[in-house]
Design an enzyme around this catalytic site. Sequence first.
Site, mmCIF file in Angstrom:
data_model
loop_
_atom_site.group_PDB
_atom_site.id
_atom_site.type_symbol
_atom_site.label_atom_id
_atom_site.label_comp_id
_atom_site.label_asym_id
_atom_site.label_seq_id
_atom_site.Cartn_x
_atom_site.Cartn_y
_atom_site.Cartn_z
ATOM 1 N N ARG A 74 44.863 42.447 30.034
ATOM 2 C CA ARG A 74 45.670 42.871 31.185
ATOM 3 C C ARG A 74 46.563 41.710 31.600
ATOM 4 O O ARG A 74 46.077 40.619 31.884
ATOM 5 C CB ARG A 74 44.766 43.283 32.347
ATOM 6 C CG ARG A 74 45.572 43.572 33.610
ATOM 7 C CD ARG A 74 44.711 44.107 34.770
ATOM 8 N NE ARG A 74 45.572 44.281 35.929
ATOM 9 C CZ ARG A 74 45.447 43.636 37.077
ATOM 10 N NH1 ARG A 74 44.459 42.776 37.272
ATOM 11 N NH2 ARG A 74 46.307 43.833 38.058
ATOM 12 N N HIS A 120 52.736 42.053 40.005
ATOM 13 C CA HIS A 120 51.594 41.339 40.585
ATOM 14 C C HIS A 120 52.148 40.338 41.609
ATOM 15 O O HIS A 120 52.216 39.136 41.347
ATOM 16 C CB HIS A 120 50.823 40.646 39.457
ATOM 17 C CG HIS A 120 49.461 40.145 39.822
ATOM 18 N ND1 HIS A 120 48.316 40.537 39.159
ATOM 19 C CD2 HIS A 120 49.038 39.253 40.757
ATOM 20 C CE1 HIS A 120 47.262 39.903 39.673
ATOM 21 N NE2 HIS A 120 47.672 39.120 40.643
ATOM 22 N N GLU A 166 46.817 44.903 43.864
ATOM 23 C CA GLU A 166 46.303 44.568 45.192
ATOM 24 C C GLU A 166 47.348 44.614 46.306
ATOM 25 O O GLU A 166 47.683 43.584 46.905
ATOM 26 C CB GLU A 166 45.655 43.177 45.166
ATOM 27 C CG GLU A 166 44.529 43.074 44.167
ATOM 28 C CD GLU A 166 43.720 41.778 44.304
ATOM 29 O OE1 GLU A 166 44.148 40.886 45.040
ATOM 30 O OE2 GLU A 166 42.661 41.689 43.688
ATOM 31 N N ASN A 306 39.729 45.938 41.432
ATOM 32 C CA ASN A 306 39.482 44.493 41.411
ATOM 33 C C ASN A 306 38.328 44.208 42.355
ATOM 34 O O ASN A 306 38.333 44.663 43.506
ATOM 35 C CB ASN A 306 40.713 43.716 41.892
ATOM 36 C CG ASN A 306 41.817 43.682 40.855
ATOM 37 O OD1 ASN A 306 41.687 44.246 39.773
ATOM 38 N ND2 ASN A 306 42.906 43.007 41.182
ATOM 39 N N TYR A 308 35.211 41.180 43.509
ATOM 40 C CA TYR A 308 34.698 39.814 43.389
ATOM 41 C C TYR A 308 33.446 39.521 44.198
ATOM 42 O O TYR A 308 32.626 38.710 43.793
ATOM 43 C CB TYR A 308 35.769 38.818 43.853
ATOM 44 C CG TYR A 308 36.944 38.695 42.914
ATOM 45 C CD1 TYR A 308 36.954 37.747 41.901
ATOM 46 C CD2 TYR A 308 38.053 39.529 43.028
ATOM 47 C CE1 TYR A 308 38.034 37.616 41.036
ATOM 48 C CE2 TYR A 308 39.132 39.417 42.171
ATOM 49 C CZ TYR A 308 39.112 38.456 41.174
ATOM 50 O OH TYR A 308 40.172 38.351 40.312
ATOM 51 N N GLU A 377 39.837 43.514 37.433
ATOM 52 C CA GLU A 377 39.534 42.090 37.651
ATOM 53 C C GLU A 377 38.121 41.943 38.163
ATOM 54 O O GLU A 377 37.679 42.729 39.012
ATOM 55 C CB GLU A 377 40.447 41.443 38.716
ATOM 56 C CG GLU A 377 41.840 41.150 38.265
ATOM 57 C CD GLU A 377 42.699 40.542 39.380
ATOM 58 O OE1 GLU A 377 42.153 39.871 40.289
ATOM 59 O OE2 GLU A 377 43.911 40.756 39.343
HETATM 60 C C1 PNW Z 1 42.969 38.376 43.133
HETATM 61 N N1 PNW Z 1 40.806 37.445 49.217
HETATM 62 O O1 PNW Z 1 43.354 38.015 44.405
HETATM 63 C C2 PNW Z 1 44.275 38.403 42.369
HETATM 64 O O2 PNW Z 1 44.613 39.639 41.840
HETATM 65 C C3 PNW Z 1 44.446 37.285 41.396
HETATM 66 O O3 PNW Z 1 45.810 37.048 41.161
HETATM 67 C C4 PNW Z 1 43.708 36.066 41.891
HETATM 68 O O4 PNW Z 1 43.961 34.932 41.123
HETATM 69 C C5 PNW Z 1 42.241 36.418 41.899
HETATM 70 O O5 PNW Z 1 41.974 37.534 42.714
HETATM 71 C C6 PNW Z 1 41.344 35.293 42.367
HETATM 72 O O6 PNW Z 1 41.616 34.954 43.705
HETATM 73 C C7 PNW Z 1 42.641 37.881 45.537
HETATM 74 O O7 PNW Z 1 41.131 36.497 49.964
HETATM 75 C C8 PNW Z 1 43.034 36.873 46.417
HETATM 76 O O8 PNW Z 1 39.890 38.257 49.565
HETATM 77 C C9 PNW Z 1 42.437 36.739 47.620
HETATM 78 C C10 PNW Z 1 41.425 37.603 47.981
HETATM 79 C C11 PNW Z 1 41.024 38.605 47.113
HETATM 80 C C12 PNW Z 1 41.635 38.732 45.892
#
Ligand code: PNW
Length: 479
Positions: A74, A120, A166, A306, A308, A377
Amino acid sequence: MALRSGFLWGFATAAYQIEGAIDKDGRGPSVWDEFCKRPGKIADGSSGEVACDSYNRTAEDVALLKSLGAKAYRFSLSWTRIIPLGGRGDPVNQAGLDHYVRFVDDLLAAGIVPFVTLSHWDVPESLDRRYGGLLNRSEFPLDFEHFARVVFKAMPKVQHWATFNEPWCSSVLGYNVGQFAPGRTSDRSKNPEGDGTTEPWLAAHTLLVAHGRAVKAFRDDFKPVNGGQIGIVLNGDAVFPWDAADPADVNAAQRKLEFTIGWFADPIYHGDYPVSMRKQLGKRLPTFTAEELALVRGSNDYYGMNHYTANYIKNRPGEPSPEDVAGHLDILFHNKNGDCIGPETQSPWLRPCAPGFRDLLGWISRRYGHPIIYVTENGTSLKGENDLPREAILADDFRVRYYDDYVRAMATAAALDGVDVRGYFAWSLMDNFEWHEGYETRFGVCYVDYDNGQTRYPKKSASSLKPLFESLIKQQEQR
Ligand code: PNW
């Protein structure tokens, strides 16, 4: 064995974070080029000027992907390489377009499925100047549709498209917090202009309509001939109530999901913004015209997810602040009993908690009628990684563990919760420009040596995904 046969897995990146070569072959500036020039906006004062130099190293990146066993990749397009001034009346830059056409061919030749994100976050700077970029809900969608058409026409072999990455980040971080380009906020110590009480809601609305326009163009004029799928990529963190016995916290946790995910996915799957958002935001939340709604409703062939991290959510009593974007609640790492959601990483917002992934996959699946999901992601940074010597960085057991836990949580959701997940992309193929955190935070499965010619060195995590997925993906039935 819990993932369907043919499950696609690989790695993800984004144009501005890896390409560098910001002036090469006629590329125009994006809002991120401008934002990085402003003192104090990027932690280490850096920018994407050189980044991983991937624009000049496509062969190396394809070989790297292949060596790691990736089935898919991707990546995102730099809109201003293709249309330097961005607009539908502006010239197309053939050199920029050809670069991506070749890259797609190179990936396919290596047996890697390209998964292309149109935008993006790197909105053309000239569209921001011309009419306010995302704040113009009629002009921007037309320019985005035009850009999408140019790309669809040039890359008929691509079968997996994402419109935006996002939109929550673009809207909230770009127009309320002011941490992302274009840095607008009500906070006058950060920026001379901006209104965090109205602009994020308008920017998001514009992104939804622009997404809808590109999808309609794709379905009307390209999909019937070329086939393929298109969707939007949404970020979303898992939630747990701070006090599971308190209905106010349980409701707040649900509201948090509505304010982050439902904000975009409800209009697409259900035809309007969540009731909780309308209740809190009133007229500040735009209303869909009939024409806009016809574009947005039903505009996902798949859901791009996405993911995390997770949080404990605590209801806030009293009246919400007009600046509030989260649903009037506290976002915490500890619950009422003092339990911690997960260990610290280098990213202040990220703490691993794999059970949350399974939960959230189920929530999305149920709320939106069991859509096809691609996890576009997932990944982690490591606390203090950047300060370690290279040998220690390459032994990233914390990241190996993260992927193992998260991928197994996803496989469980697929096997036991009826979640139709068909692909997974680790963020990221390599360390890269981590936006306002510059190069201090590393998300790569490959280490990039920025001081010595951007050389890539696979970390332990890079080779951990292939055996993990091989053990989980069902083999084709033997005849
Ligand atoms: C994603 N938050 O961003 C993005 O899609 C990527 O480009 C980035 O590098 C990756 O996560 C890691 O950060 C985020 O603050 C940035 O919650 C910030 C947040 C979540 C996702």
